[in-house]
Design an enzyme around this catalytic site. Structure first.
Site, short mmCIF file in Angstrom:
data_model
loop_
_atom_site.label_atom_id
_atom_site.label_comp_id
_atom_site.label_asym_id
_atom_site.label_seq_id
_atom_site.Cartn_x
_atom_site.Cartn_y
_atom_site.Cartn_z
N ASP A 169 0.84 -1.19 0.00
CA ASP A 169 0.00 0.00 0.00
C ASP A 169 0.88 1.25 0.00
O ASP A 169 1.97 1.23 -0.60
CB ASP A 169 -0.93 -0.05 1.23
CG ASP A 169 -2.28 0.57 0.95
OD1 ASP A 169 -2.35 1.81 0.81
OD2 ASP A 169 -3.28 -0.17 0.90
N HIS A 203 -3.46 5.92 3.39
CA HIS A 203 -4.30 4.79 3.03
C HIS A 203 -3.77 3.49 3.64
O HIS A 203 -4.53 2.69 4.21
CB HIS A 203 -4.37 4.69 1.50
CG HIS A 203 -5.35 3.68 0.98
ND1 HIS A 203 -5.01 2.37 0.75
CD2 HIS A 203 -6.66 3.80 0.62
CE1 HIS A 203 -6.04 1.72 0.27
NE2 HIS A 203 -7.07 2.55 0.19
N ASN A 302 -13.85 -0.13 -6.74
CA ASN A 302 -14.94 0.76 -6.36
C ASN A 302 -15.68 1.34 -7.56
O ASN A 302 -16.14 2.47 -7.53
CB ASN A 302 -14.39 1.90 -5.49
CG ASN A 302 -13.75 1.40 -4.22
OD1 ASN A 302 -14.13 0.37 -3.68
ND2 ASN A 302 -12.77 2.14 -3.73
N SER A 378 -11.26 -1.23 -0.37
CA SER A 378 -9.95 -1.15 0.29
C SER A 378 -10.06 -1.44 1.77
O SER A 378 -9.08 -1.84 2.40
CB SER A 378 -9.35 0.24 0.10
OG SER A 378 -8.82 0.40 -1.18
N PRO A 418 -28.85 -14.20 -5.60
CA PRO A 418 -29.42 -15.43 -6.13
C PRO A 418 -28.64 -16.64 -5.63
O PRO A 418 -27.44 -16.54 -5.35
CB PRO A 418 -29.28 -15.25 -7.65
CG PRO A 418 -29.20 -13.78 -7.85
CD PRO A 418 -28.49 -13.24 -6.65
#
Length: 549
Positions: A169, A203, A302, A378, A418
């Site tokens: 990261d 992050h 995302n 994330s 489903p």
């Protein structure tokens, strides 16, 4: 999953009250108790109405004003407002502005034809890790089975003998109390070549804290596997981006140093947009990490809710690709609309599984004790990486295939779509307690969130068609969460959903134009609720789930 028969009333009529006659849709926000809607139709949110009745004439109230047009200077003049009065002005997210006004001015403005709605300025609070780990059974498993990721016999020190998770990261802020004291036992900087661990973006620190933070700065926001050790691999720069070369350099270093640090799990909360078939170089690097003994957990992206939004490395065949959920503490279980969807470009189903990933509090990189809230796949990926860390603490001999067999077993996922694996939820929502229990071969202990989840489906024949589905709510201690999917969505097909309480009053709605609609509502009364599905445009099939007590 409980698949109780849903009572359905089929009404093929044009419901004028559900359609904006001008042809332009008015976005409606999800509502919760206290009710933020406008039941009496006076253009003032009901909580603002209540406050106006209690406020003295000269006192100002902070409000959000929604217009039917852009808040240009001439519009403000027509409203008798000066630009200097505004606290904020928007032309894209909404047409409107924020301002402080007296009760008299608010009521007068509500009568102006430009005004669609005036809302009270509200404060919103982030969901802590404590809520997500409570609802998933993580806390119960840590307590019941004495697992936390610590395997060297000393919870105050960290070594390769603990469960070790690599975080690929932006880095890790080792000055935060949740991540200090030697928790980061290894480090590689593919961006700047620095020898000591750091994070210049934030992050990675957040991700690391979700997976393994100790919660010393806030005992509510304890990471999933607080006893695990970490290896920081910086592959993203201070803007949060990295090249394929830099990221593969990090993976290459991780594989080369797997034995040195006993790296068992690699987390990659990064990726590209678009759709990948999993043959790109980065996806292949992830596959090779798995082939070299590292369980790879990758964020699903995302770019949802459209199909084929699984990019690289989420499309890697060997990766455990994770989608994001709203947990009940964030008015779920519901699939986050942004969560990436399959299939991959070569028609494999992704994601593999889903986990909490919205409004998660975890360590901030700008403080030694502070926390920050973030949402995204994330956040869901390190949550699951932490769960796997607890599974390995319970049974350290598990391999990648053994972990996947347990994670994807029907008893260890809640099938929210489903029947079987699907391109929205994957196998379903991870049942963390069950996964850890099976991993350790434990025969005692159980956990339930005591929620009922029903599945329903239907077909709308054309514009204006409506179907009603009813369900029972027996307690107000948990939210009603509805994930609704247009099975054959296109830009020419637009279905909306509305939630009616037992007295028939609309209490929540979702009237967007995308493939997914979502309602997350905290009920204040029990009884029979109605989900009303309406075609704003077009025909086709849909399915949905409803979570509640």
């Amino acid at each position: 999953m409980s698949r109780k028969l849903m009572t359905m009333l089929l009404i093929v009529v044009c419901v004028l009250s559900l359609v904006v006659t001008s042809g332009a849709k008015v976005p409606l926000v999800e509502e919760s108790v206290p009710f933020y809607g406008d039941l009496d139709g006076n253009k003032l949110s009901d909580d603002l109405d209540d406050l106006l009745a209690k406020t003295s004439p000269g006192e100002k109230i902070s409000v959000i004003v929604v217009l039917d047009r852009a808040p240009l200077d001439e519009v403000l003049q027509d409203l008798s407002l000066g630009v200097a009065e505004l606290k904020g002005r928007w032309e894209h997210a909404i047409h409107g502005f924020s301002v402080d006004m007296t009760p008299g001015r608010i009521r007068a403005m509500a009568r102006h034809p430009f005004i669609q709605r005036i809302d009270l300025e509200r404060t919103y609070h982030a969901l802590g890790l404590g809520s997500a780990t409570t609802w998933t059974g993580v806390q119960a498993a840590r307590s019941t089975y004495a697992v936390c990721g610590d395997r060297d016999g000393n919870k105050l020190t960290y070594s390769k003998n603990d469960v070790v998770i690599a975080i690929l990261d932006t880095g890790i802020h080792v000055g935060h109390v949740d991540l200090d004291a030697g928790k980061v036992i290894g480090w590689f900087d593919a961006i700047n070549g620095n020898a000591a661990a750091y994070d210049d973006q934030g992050h990675g620190t957040h991700v690391a804290g979700i997976a393994a933070g100790t919660g010393e700065g806030n005992n509510v926001d304890i990471g999933v596997a607080p006893g695990a050790a970490l290896v920081g691999i910086k592959v993203l720069n201070r803007q949060g981006s990295g090249t394929t070369t830099q990221i593969i350099n990090g993976i290459n270093w991780m594989i080369n140093n797997r034995a040195t640090f006993n790296i068992r799990i690699g987390n990659m909360s990064l990726g590209s947009s678009g759709s990948s078939d999993g043959t790109d170089s980065l996806s292949q690097a992830v596959n090779n990490a798995v082939n070299n003994g590292i369980i790879m957990v990758v964020a699903g992206g995302n770019s949802g809710p459209a199909l084929r939004t699984t990019g690289s490395p989420a499309a890697a065949a060997n990766a455990i690709t994770v989608g994001a959920l709203h947990a009940p503490g964030d008015r779920g279980w519901a699939l986050a609309a942004f969560s990436g969807r399959g299939p991959t470009a070569d028609n494999r189903t992704k994601p593999n599984v889903t986990a909490p990933g919205t409004n998660i509090n975890a360590p901030a990189h700008t403080s030694s004790t502070g926390y920050v809230s973030k949402s995204g796949t994330s956040m869901a990926a390190p949550f699951l990486a932490g769960v796997i860390g607890l599974m390995l603490d319970a049974n350290n001999s598990l391999t990648d295939s053994g972990v996947k067999d347990i994670l994807y077993a029907p008893a260890n996922v809640r099938d929210l779509g489903p029947s079987g694996m699907d391109n929205d939820f994957g196998q379903g929502a991870n049942l963390s307690f069950n996964s850890i229990k099976q991993a350790g071969g434990f025969t005692t202990g159980s956990f339930s969130d005591n929620l009922t989840i029903d599945f329903g489906s239907g077909t709308l024949s054309g514009t204006g068609a409506t179907q009603n589905h009813t369900f029972s709510v027996t307690a107000t201690t948990a939210p009603i969460a509805i994930t609704f999917i247009h099975s054959n969505w296109s830009t020419s097909v637009d279905f909306d959903i509305r939630l009616l309480n037992p007295s028939g009053t609309q209490v929540a709605s979702s009237t967007g134009t995308n493939r997914q609609e979502t309602i997350r509502f905290q009920p204040s009364v029990t009884g029979t609720y109605t989900l009303r599905v309406n075609s704003y445009a077009g025909s086709g099939n849909y399915w949905f789930n409803v979570s509640r007590r």
